[in-house]
Motif scaffolding. Sequence first.
Motif, short mmCIF file in Angstrom:
data_model
loop_
_atom_site.label_atom_id
_atom_site.label_comp_id
_atom_site.label_asym_id
_atom_site.label_seq_id
_atom_site.Cartn_x
_atom_site.Cartn_y
_atom_site.Cartn_z
N ARG A 57 21.74 -2.47 -38.32
CA ARG A 57 22.35 -1.25 -39.30
C ARG A 57 21.89 -0.01 -39.10
N ALA A 58 21.24 0.13 -38.07
CA ALA A 58 20.87 1.38 -37.62
C ALA A 58 20.38 1.53 -35.97
N ASP A 59 19.99 2.67 -35.83
CA ASP A 59 19.70 2.79 -33.97
C ASP A 59 18.53 1.70 -33.60
N VAL A 60 18.75 0.87 -32.45
CA VAL A 60 17.96 -0.08 -32.04
C VAL A 60 17.17 0.60 -31.01
N LEU A 61 15.65 0.44 -31.10
CA LEU A 61 14.89 0.88 -30.08
C LEU A 61 14.43 -0.38 -29.13
N ARG A 62 14.63 -0.47 -27.88
CA ARG A 62 13.86 -1.70 -27.19
C ARG A 62 12.61 -0.86 -26.41
N ASP A 116 2.15 -12.09 -17.26
CA ASP A 116 1.20 -12.00 -15.97
C ASP A 116 1.02 -10.64 -15.39
N SER A 117 2.14 -9.70 -15.68
CA SER A 117 2.08 -8.35 -15.27
C SER A 117 1.65 -7.30 -16.06
N GLY A 118 1.01 -8.10 -17.46
CA GLY A 118 0.71 -7.03 -18.32
C GLY A 118 2.03 -6.65 -19.31
N THR A 119 2.95 -7.19 -18.89
CA THR A 119 4.18 -6.46 -19.64
C THR A 119 4.43 -7.03 -20.95
N PHE A 120 4.97 -6.24 -22.08
CA PHE A 120 5.36 -6.69 -23.29
C PHE A 120 6.77 -6.03 -23.61
N ALA A 121 7.44 -6.73 -24.62
CA ALA A 121 8.81 -5.93 -24.91
C ALA A 121 8.98 -6.04 -26.41
N PHE A 122 9.55 -5.18 -27.43
CA PHE A 122 9.87 -5.40 -28.51
C PHE A 122 11.35 -5.05 -28.77
N ARG A 123 12.09 -5.50 -29.61
CA ARG A 123 13.38 -5.06 -30.11
C ARG A 123 13.17 -4.61 -31.59
N THR A 124 13.33 -3.42 -31.84
CA THR A 124 13.18 -2.91 -33.42
C THR A 124 13.93 -1.72 -33.61
N TYR A 125 13.98 -1.26 -34.74
CA TYR A 125 14.69 0.19 -34.97
C TYR A 125 14.15 1.20 -34.70
N VAL A 126 14.51 2.36 -34.33
CA VAL A 126 14.02 3.78 -34.17
C VAL A 126 13.18 4.13 -35.56
#
Length: 195
Positions: A57-62, A116-126
């Motif tokens: 319901r608002a702008d999504v931040l990846r 293994d490459s140290g990578t993380f990711a989130f889907r959240t709101y701005v």
Amino acid sequence: MNRRQVVRSAAAAGVLAGAGPLAATGQLPKTPRDYTGPFYPRGPRNRTHDLIVGTPRADVLRLGGRVLTPDGAPRAGVLVDIWHADPRGRYKHPRDRDQDRLMEEFLYWGEAVTDDSGTFAFRTYVPGTYAARPARHIHYKVWADEKELLTSQIYFAEFGGPGRQARSRDAVALQTASVKPAGAGEVTADVDVVI
């Protein structure tokens, strides 16, 4: 521009404290510590990297990034724990105001384990702003074997940067991410965390 490019640009310009010796050794500067703030989550953890349940319901931040050692090696298997205000500037915390007006589809905090490459990711709101903190920001902690390695914050250049809010004013570029459009109602940002 990713964190490594910011660091290289700043080092070349000589604007980071100690940039000369750090550049000469080939070491990345460590991400500065920042305030935990008064709204660190309470209760059971949300063990998910997707903080939006259902239709946004608002702008999504990846939000993506990597956890690295100062020599640039990836830190696999560490936990990245984030929390922040919703788009209206409210935290899910008993000390924050208007707890009866929280966004039902937003979890307010979550966690991801680096690959293994140290990578993380989130889907959240701005994240939103509020009177005490006009700079949009995301709080985070990095953990390994239940030991806290770092507490810091991510600020966003396109949303005004940290202003005077960051604890480490001389190295704030290391905490600032650039936001890029990613389609209707979505933006992306990447940050490298060096510990």
